[in-house]
Design a protein around this motif. Sequence first.
Motif, PDB file in Angstrom:
ATOM      1  N   UNK A 122       0.811  -1.214   0.000  1.00  0.00           N
ATOM      2  CA  UNK A 122       0.000   0.000   0.000  1.00  0.00           C
ATOM      3  C   UNK A 122       0.841   1.259   0.000  1.00  0.00           C
ATOM      4  N   UNK A 123       1.931   1.233   0.751  1.00  0.00           N
ATOM      5  CA  UNK A 123       2.816   2.396   0.785  1.00  0.00           C
ATOM      6  C   UNK A 123       3.479   2.622  -0.571  1.00  0.00           C
ATOM      7  N   UNK A 124       3.877   1.543  -1.223  1.00  0.00           N
ATOM      8  CA  UNK A 124       4.515   1.683  -2.535  1.00  0.00           C
ATOM      9  C   UNK A 124       3.528   2.198  -3.582  1.00  0.00           C
ATOM     10  N   UNK A 125       2.268   1.791  -3.452  1.00  0.00           N
ATOM     11  CA  UNK A 125       1.251   2.310  -4.371  1.00  0.00           C
ATOM     12  C   UNK A 125       1.119   3.820  -4.210  1.00  0.00           C
ATOM     13  N   UNK A 126       1.088   4.278  -2.972  1.00  0.00           N
ATOM     14  CA  UNK A 126       1.018   5.716  -2.709  1.00  0.00           C
ATOM     15  C   UNK A 126       2.278   6.425  -3.197  1.00  0.00           C
ATOM     16  N   UNK A 127       3.426   5.806  -2.968  1.00  0.00           N
ATOM     17  CA  UNK A 127       4.684   6.425  -3.389  1.00  0.00           C
ATOM     18  C   UNK A 127       4.737   6.582  -4.903  1.00  0.00           C
ATOM     19  N   UNK A 128       4.275   5.584  -5.637  1.00  0.00           N
ATOM     20  CA  UNK A 128       4.271   5.669  -7.097  1.00  0.00           C
ATOM     21  C   UNK A 128       3.368   6.810  -7.560  1.00  0.00           C
ATOM     22  N   UNK A 129       2.196   6.921  -6.969  1.00  0.00           N
ATOM     23  CA  UNK A 129       1.282   7.989  -7.357  1.00  0.00           C
ATOM     24  C   UNK A 129       1.856   9.353  -6.994  1.00  0.00           C
ATOM     25  N   UNK A 151      -8.223  10.246  -5.323  1.00  0.00           N
ATOM     26  CA  UNK A 151      -8.331  11.399  -6.220  1.00  0.00           C
ATOM     27  C   UNK A 151      -8.634  10.941  -7.646  1.00  0.00           C
ATOM     28  N   UNK A 152      -9.372  11.752  -8.365  1.00  0.00           N
ATOM     29  CA  UNK A 152      -9.659  11.465  -9.769  1.00  0.00           C
ATOM     30  C   UNK A 152      -8.429  11.791 -10.621  1.00  0.00           C
ATOM     31  N   UNK A 153      -8.368  11.277 -11.831  1.00  0.00           N
ATOM     32  CA  UNK A 153      -7.259  11.655 -12.724  1.00  0.00           C
ATOM     33  C   UNK A 153      -7.172  13.161 -12.932  1.00  0.00           C
ATOM     34  N   UNK A 154      -8.318  13.840 -12.954  1.00  0.00           N
ATOM     35  CA  UNK A 154      -8.312  15.292 -13.123  1.00  0.00           C
ATOM     36  C   UNK A 154      -7.689  15.981 -11.911  1.00  0.00           C
ATOM     37  N   UNK A 155      -7.984  15.500 -10.724  1.00  0.00           N
ATOM     38  CA  UNK A 155      -7.393  16.082  -9.524  1.00  0.00           C
ATOM     39  C   UNK A 155      -5.883  15.856  -9.484  1.00  0.00           C
ATOM     40  N   UNK A 156      -5.458  14.688  -9.878  1.00  0.00           N
ATOM     41  CA  UNK A 156      -4.017  14.415  -9.887  1.00  0.00           C
ATOM     42  C   UNK A 156      -3.307  15.289 -10.914  1.00  0.00           C
TER      43      UNK A 156
END
Length: 684
Positions: free
Chosen positions: A302-309, A565-570
């Motif tokens: 889960x942490x790596x998923x957040x880090x990638x984003x 977050x949505x793709x637009x927010x990112x």
Amino acid sequence: MTHPRWTLRTEHTSYTVRLSPDGPWAELDAWGPSGVEDGPSALDWSHRTHFVTPADAAPAEYLPYGLRPFTGAELVAGEGRGVWWEFAGAEETEGSLRLAFVDELIGLRTVLCYETVPGTDVILRWAEFTATTELRLERLDSAAVTVPVRGAARLTYLSGQWSQEFQHTRLDLARGTFTIGSTQGAPGHAYAPWLAVQDGDAAYGVALEWPGNWHITAEAEPGGAVRVRAGRVPHEGAVHLAAGETLATPRLACAFSPDGLDGLSRVWHRYERRLAGDRLHRPRKVLYNSWEATGFDVEAAGQLELAKTAADIGAELFVVDDGWFTGRADDTGGLGDWYPDPAAFPQGFGRFVEEVRALGLDFGLWVEPEAVSPGSRLHAEHPEWVYRIDGRPARLVRNQLLLDLGRTDVQDFVIGTLDQLLGDYGIGYLKWDMNRPPTERGRPGAGPAERTDLDAEHVVGYLRVLDHLRAHHPDVTVEGCAGGGGRVEHATLARTDVVWPSDNTAPMDRLRIQHGFLHAHAPHVMSSWVTDAPGIFDPRPRSLAFRFVNAMCGVLGIGADLRAWTPEQRAEAARWIARYKEVRDVVHHGEARLLGTPDDPTCGVQYDAGDRTVVAALSTGRLDGAPLMPGRPDRLRLRGLDPAARYRDTATGTSYGGAHLLHHGLPFAWRAEHDADLVVLRRL
């Protein structure tokens, strides 16, 4: 008879002290812009007294009880009969002054110390005591300053509570005594160790360099003066000074500006940039902290998923907060056992850190070195390391106890723990938190409680650990935190890179917190996150743009759950982060000006460096789609520009005259989807 006078000069101010014609003490002769000492003292008085002594009425720099019996003394020593000292000489060098006073009867030598800080308008003051026989010091303030005022004095201070720190608060004091402080073993959330006194446009400020118990007291005296004294507050009510021992008080930073609170804030900002030394020029990286996304549910995938984003939107640093170590499923356990949880990191913590860094991110970690959980292995092995009083229950705050950091063995444990973490893993950022104050503050076996100075010893231990980090891990960025903004003062700021002003990240609440914070502290130390947190005290919704512009006023971070977050927010976040990277050198190194207040429909912060001006503008008013003025946009007046110069908006190409921006300001047509903006002007 001519009495000696000494003048200390800063970049733009003068501070003149004289030996009093009325007795053996030093008193303030003049303090203000350079040259203010050339003329009769505004603090001179009739020298007639009734029912008080001349020492009680004098604008004294520092006086003991005994010589000053009625109107507040900075020093209370001996067995209650007071101190009567004599002047014993002065030592003056460029930028420093030491005035010595001796009481032969009780065996005390007191030296009042002054030191200017090059490149600033700050003067540091403190006192040093040397005893020839054992002495008990019940009060040992750092300094007193006297400010001449016409009418009531306008006091400004920073008040609040947890999640509502640094509230800009004002009080008009015509007569009487006003006191702020803390006995929580830290500056605390209720008040910051900072005070400003205004007389018209002139602003005088003091800030105490002490991360323990403290007080600042202002006394409005007859005859048009306010006397401010400040110092630490001993936990046991007194400090015992052994024969031959010398004790120095914390330093009190004293500042002046002729340009009101806004000008005074820039004096403090310049001082804090100097405190940072060479670390000032190290870019503060855009961080992502996973706490609000995952809480205690920390696991590698889960942490790596957040880090990638986070890396995809432009973050430069990934920080794992609470929950990464063994026994930390919630806040009831684990503290003190600082070992990565193998269940959360099945391929090893080192492998996890390497994978984060492979994304192009630096890696950071949260720690709370002063805390221990009752069920931890550390507490089982060393129950004597916690503060406790024999025969009394040990109360839990946030389900934890507090280590006695005044003990050298505890300091050595903390240093060893941090050295191992920083040595074993590629950690470039350390967040030091403190989530509880001391309650049962005792040290069984250390002798009579009244002869222990536990508060000062804890401060010494805390600063020793920070000094070790700076010396042995100079490239690690250190963040200071204490349940939010509970330990923000100059001793901490001199040893850390950023501090966390509050746990409240809601947009409108945070705006008020940061408005107060920037009156006393510099943008380059103000960590600020973009999150999805709803308002606690002001629940009005604001856009993602508002949250970003507000956070960009200091050191930008993101704490939201990016997975939601949505793709637009990112994509919007990535644009704001890219813009921030273009201007952060101006925000962190430039001159900051506070434009309006959160009570105004539009407020902001202006930053100037070289030929660039950056304006963070925020709408605090109604957002119903209508202009704030019929048919016209709202305007934010700028300050400090050259009225004869021209400035171009780098985004729109619009050109403005400096006089126009100073008089009319920048226009902003706010609406629900546009409630904040970042404007970059370049001088042509």
